[in-house]
Motif scaffolding. Structure first.
Motif, PDB file in Angstrom:
ATOM      1  N   GLU A 118      15.157   6.289  11.286  1.00  0.00           N
ATOM      2  CA  GLU A 118      14.178   6.913  12.161  1.00  0.00           C
ATOM      3  C   GLU A 118      12.851   6.160  12.127  1.00  0.00           C
ATOM      4  O   GLU A 118      12.236   5.912  13.169  1.00  0.00           O
ATOM      5  CB  GLU A 118      13.963   8.375  11.777  1.00  0.00           C
ATOM      6  N   LEU A 119      12.408   5.764  10.947  1.00  0.00           N
ATOM      7  CA  LEU A 119      11.174   4.988  10.841  1.00  0.00           C
ATOM      8  C   LEU A 119      11.325   3.674  11.592  1.00  0.00           C
ATOM      9  O   LEU A 119      10.421   3.264  12.331  1.00  0.00           O
ATOM     10  CB  LEU A 119      10.800   4.731   9.379  1.00  0.00           C
ATOM     11  N   GLY A 120      12.452   3.021  11.429  1.00  0.00           N
ATOM     12  CA  GLY A 120      12.696   1.779  12.162  1.00  0.00           C
ATOM     13  C   GLY A 120      12.617   1.983  13.665  1.00  0.00           C
ATOM     14  O   GLY A 120      11.985   1.197  14.379  1.00  0.00           O
TER      15      GLY A 120
ATOM     16  N   LYS B 216       7.909   3.739   1.184  1.00  0.00           N
ATOM     17  CA  LYS B 216       9.017   4.637   0.863  1.00  0.00           C
ATOM     18  C   LYS B 216       8.501   6.036   0.519  1.00  0.00           C
ATOM     19  O   LYS B 216       9.046   7.039   0.983  1.00  0.00           O
ATOM     20  CB  LYS B 216       9.837   4.078  -0.308  1.00  0.00           C
ATOM     21  N   GLN B 217       7.440   6.109  -0.274  1.00  0.00           N
ATOM     22  CA  GLN B 217       6.863   7.388  -0.659  1.00  0.00           C
ATOM     23  C   GLN B 217       6.355   8.154   0.571  1.00  0.00           C
ATOM     24  O   GLN B 217       6.650   9.340   0.736  1.00  0.00           O
ATOM     25  CB  GLN B 217       5.713   7.169  -1.635  1.00  0.00           C
ATOM     26  N   LEU B 218       5.605   7.481   1.429  1.00  0.00           N
ATOM     27  CA  LEU B 218       5.073   8.131   2.628  1.00  0.00           C
ATOM     28  C   LEU B 218       6.197   8.576   3.555  1.00  0.00           C
ATOM     29  O   LEU B 218       6.139   9.671   4.130  1.00  0.00           O
ATOM     30  CB  LEU B 218       4.120   7.181   3.363  1.00  0.00           C
ATOM     31  N   ARG B 219       7.212   7.750   3.702  1.00  0.00           N
ATOM     32  CA  ARG B 219       8.353   8.088   4.556  1.00  0.00           C
ATOM     33  C   ARG B 219       9.080   9.318   4.035  1.00  0.00           C
ATOM     34  O   ARG B 219       9.381  10.243   4.788  1.00  0.00           O
ATOM     35  CB  ARG B 219       9.313   6.888   4.645  1.00  0.00           C
ATOM     36  N   LYS B 220       9.321   9.344   2.742  1.00  0.00           N
ATOM     37  CA  LYS B 220      10.024  10.492   2.147  1.00  0.00           C
ATOM     38  C   LYS B 220       9.168  11.750   2.204  1.00  0.00           C
ATOM     39  O   LYS B 220       9.701  12.846   2.420  1.00  0.00           O
ATOM     40  CB  LYS B 220      10.438  10.177   0.708  1.00  0.00           C
ATOM     41  N   ASP B 221       7.855  11.615   2.025  1.00  0.00           N
ATOM     42  CA  ASP B 221       6.959  12.767   2.122  1.00  0.00           C
ATOM     43  C   ASP B 221       7.045  13.413   3.500  1.00  0.00           C
ATOM     44  O   ASP B 221       6.841  14.615   3.641  1.00  0.00           O
ATOM     45  CB  ASP B 221       5.503  12.367   1.849  1.00  0.00           C
ATOM     46  N   LYS B 222       7.348  12.620   4.512  1.00  0.00           N
ATOM     47  CA  LYS B 222       7.441  13.122   5.885  1.00  0.00           C
ATOM     48  C   LYS B 222       8.884  13.414   6.294  1.00  0.00           C
ATOM     49  O   LYS B 222       9.142  13.728   7.457  1.00  0.00           O
ATOM     50  CB  LYS B 222       6.796  12.133   6.842  1.00  0.00           C
ATOM     51  N   ASN B 223       9.805  13.283   5.341  1.00  0.00           N
ATOM     52  CA  ASN B 223      11.223  13.544   5.602  1.00  0.00           C
ATOM     53  C   ASN B 223      11.767  12.726   6.776  1.00  0.00           C
ATOM     54  O   ASN B 223      12.464  13.246   7.639  1.00  0.00           O
ATOM     55  CB  ASN B 223      11.474  15.040   5.828  1.00  0.00           C
TER      56      ASN B 223
ATOM     57  N   THR C  50       3.518  -5.654  11.490  1.00  0.00           N
ATOM     58  CA  THR C  50       4.613  -4.755  11.101  1.00  0.00           C
ATOM     59  C   THR C  50       4.078  -3.606  10.252  1.00  0.00           C
ATOM     60  O   THR C  50       4.460  -2.451  10.455  1.00  0.00           O
ATOM     61  CB  THR C  50       5.714  -5.521  10.345  1.00  0.00           C
ATOM     62  N   LEU C  51       3.190  -3.901   9.314  1.00  0.00           N
ATOM     63  CA  LEU C  51       2.588  -2.841   8.507  1.00  0.00           C
ATOM     64  C   LEU C  51       1.806  -1.874   9.386  1.00  0.00           C
ATOM     65  O   LEU C  51       1.850  -0.654   9.185  1.00  0.00           O
ATOM     66  CB  LEU C  51       1.691  -3.426   7.420  1.00  0.00           C
ATOM     67  N   TYR C  52       1.107  -2.399  10.383  1.00  0.00           N
ATOM     68  CA  TYR C  52       0.363  -1.557  11.312  1.00  0.00           C
ATOM     69  C   TYR C  52       1.309  -0.629  12.080  1.00  0.00           C
ATOM     70  O   TYR C  52       1.041   0.564  12.210  1.00  0.00           O
ATOM     71  CB  TYR C  52      -0.436  -2.435  12.283  1.00  0.00           C
ATOM     72  N   THR C  53       2.432  -1.163  12.562  1.00  0.00           N
ATOM     73  CA  THR C  53       3.372  -0.323  13.313  1.00  0.00           C
ATOM     74  C   THR C  53       4.017   0.719  12.405  1.00  0.00           C
ATOM     75  O   THR C  53       4.273   1.845  12.844  1.00  0.00           O
ATOM     76  CB  THR C  53       4.467  -1.160  14.017  1.00  0.00           C
ATOM     77  N   ILE C  54       4.257   0.376  11.154  1.00  0.00           N
ATOM     78  CA  ILE C  54       4.812   1.346  10.204  1.00  0.00           C
ATOM     79  C   ILE C  54       3.810   2.458   9.943  1.00  0.00           C
ATOM     80  O   ILE C  54       4.159   3.645   9.969  1.00  0.00           O
ATOM     81  CB  ILE C  54       5.244   0.648   8.894  1.00  0.00           C
ATOM     82  N   ALA C  55       2.554   2.105   9.715  1.00  0.00           N
ATOM     83  CA  ALA C  55       1.518   3.117   9.490  1.00  0.00           C
ATOM     84  C   ALA C  55       1.392   4.031  10.704  1.00  0.00           C
ATOM     85  O   ALA C  55       1.301   5.262  10.563  1.00  0.00           O
ATOM     86  CB  ALA C  55       0.180   2.449   9.182  1.00  0.00           C
ATOM     87  N   THR C  56       1.411   3.449  11.885  1.00  0.00           N
ATOM     88  CA  THR C  56       1.321   4.243  13.112  1.00  0.00           C
ATOM     89  C   THR C  56       2.511   5.191  13.228  1.00  0.00           C
ATOM     90  O   THR C  56       2.347   6.372  13.544  1.00  0.00           O
ATOM     91  CB  THR C  56       1.237   3.314  14.338  1.00  0.00           C
ATOM     92  N   ALA C  57       3.709   4.682  12.951  1.00  0.00           N
ATOM     93  CA  ALA C  57       4.915   5.511  13.022  1.00  0.00           C
ATOM     94  C   ALA C  57       4.870   6.647  12.003  1.00  0.00           C
ATOM     95  O   ALA C  57       5.352   7.756  12.270  1.00  0.00           O
ATOM     96  CB  ALA C  57       6.161   4.657  12.810  1.00  0.00           C
TER      97      ALA C  57
END
Length: 72
Positions: free
Chosen positions: A28-30, A16-23, A54-61
């Motif tokens: 969109e992340l999904g 959540k923190q990383l996603r919000k940091d990137k706005n 799934t964690l790998y795909t989230i990190a990549t995204a």
């Protein structure tokens, strides 16, 4: 040592923190990692534990190294 639930909470909060940091929205992340908004929401809110891929795909995204998900 963390329990499975504690680890899930820390990883969800970190995503959540990383996603919000990137706005980036949950939707969109999904989209970027091939999941739906609800799946991202469940991970961030500690309702499900994401598997390694799934964690790998989230990190990549999020355009971060996989290890960044574990820096809490």
């Amino acid at each position: 040592m963390l329990t499975k639930q504690e680890l899930s909470i820390k990883i969800g909060n970190r995503i959540k923190q990383l996603r919000k940091d990137k706005n980036i929205s949950q939707a969109e992340l999904g989209r970027l990692c091939g999941r739906d908004k609800q799946h991202i929401e469940l991970i961030e809110n500690h309702k499900v534990s994401a598997n390694t891929y799934t964690l790998y795909t989230i990190a990549t995204a999020l355009e971060v190294e996989f290890i960044e998900l574990f820096k809490f």
